[in-house]
Design an enzyme around this catalytic site. Structure first.
Site, PDB file in Angstrom:
ATOM      1  N   PRO A 175      18.539  66.852  36.938  1.00 36.87           N
ATOM      2  CG  PRO A 175      18.287  69.174  37.115  1.00 36.87           C
ATOM      3  CD  PRO A 175      19.326  68.093  37.059  1.00 36.87           C
ATOM      4  CB  CYS A 176      15.697  64.239  33.373  1.00 35.44           C
ATOM      5  SG  CYS A 176      15.307  62.892  34.505  1.00 35.44           S
TER       6      CYS A 176
END
Length: 206
Positions: A175-176
Site C-alpha cells: 500500500p504505497c
C-alpha cells in the site's frame, strides 16, 4: 509507523472506460507491450476491472508478481523487465489470480482489510525492506517518507525510500498509497492522485 491526518480534497472520481474491451483486445495489447518472447509460459497476465479502473495482474502458480493500473505509463516497461527476469508472460489465470480477484472484490466492498497472498518482490534488498514495511502499514492509517525511513533505522534515506515507494509494482497490496507528505498532502502516486484519494477515502470509512 506514524498516524497522520490527510486532506482528501473535493475532487470527484473521474469517469472511465474499461481499458480492454475483450480478452482478444488485451492479448493483442500484451503482445505489443512484450514483443517477441521465447520459451514456455511461466507467468500469466489477466485484466481486472475495479471501481477505480482496469488493473493488470501477473501471477505464476504460487505468487503475485505484478498488479498495476492499466494506464500507468511505466507498465509496458515493467512487464518487459519482469518477462526478461522471470519468464514468458502469456494471457491466462492461475489459482493466485482467482484468489486475487476475490480479495480485491472484498477490499473494494469494504469487507477486507488485509490481503492474504504470496508476493514475489523484484528489487534490491533495500527496496524490498521498504515494501515489506509498507505491507505492515495497517489499513486505515498513513505514514510519511520520513517516518518510514526512521522506522527502517535510516532517517537519512528519505529520498531512497521515496524512490522505492515509487518503484512498487504491486499496487494496493503493497500500500504505497498510504504514504503521504509530512504536512498531510497526498504527494505523488503513479496511479494518479485521484486514485490515491479514493483508496484513502475507502480505508478511512468506519
Amino acid at each position: 509507523m506514524t498516524q497522520l491526518g490527510f486532506d482528501l480534497g473535493p475532487d470527484p472520481i473521474p469517469e472511465y472506460e474499461a481499458a480492454f474491451k475483450t480478452a482478444q483486445d488485451f492479448q493483442k495489447t500484451l503482445g505489443k507491450w512484450m514483443g517477441p518472447q521465447k520459451g514456455v509460459s511461466s507467468l500469466f497476465a489477466h485484466p481486472i476491472e475495479t471501481p477505480l479502473g482496469t488493473m493488470v495482474s501477473v501471477c505464476d502458480a504460487d505468487r503475485l508478481h505484478l498488479l498495476e493500473f492499466a494506464d500507468r505509463k511505466e507498465l509496458p516497461k515493467e512487464l518487459k523487465r519482469l518477462g526478461a527476469s522471470s519468464g514468458t508472460i502469456s494471457l491466462g489465470q492461475t489459482k493466485v489470480t482467482r484468489s486475487l480477484l476475490d480479495q480485491l472484490k472484498r477490499y473494494f466492498e469494504g469487507t477486507l482489510e488485509r490481503f492474504d497472498l504470496s508476493l514475489a518482490l523484484h528489487g534490491t534488498e533495500f527496496t524490498k525492506s521498504v515494501w515489506n514495511a509498507l505491507i505492515e502499514l495497517p489499513f486505515g492509517t498513513t505514514t510519511s517518507y520520513g517516518a518510514l525511513s526512521e522506522q527502517l533505522g535510516n532517517p537519512g534515506a528519505v529520498r531512497a525510500v521515496a524512490r522505492a515507494n515509487g518503484a512498487n509494482q504491486i499496487a494496493i497490496l503493497i500500500p504505497c498509497h498510504r504514504v503521504i507528505g509530512a504536512d498531510g498532502t497526498l504527494t505523488g502516486y503513479a496511479g494518479g492522485l485521484w486514485r490515491k484519494r479514493a483508496l484513502l477515502d475507502l480505508e478511512s470509512k468506519p
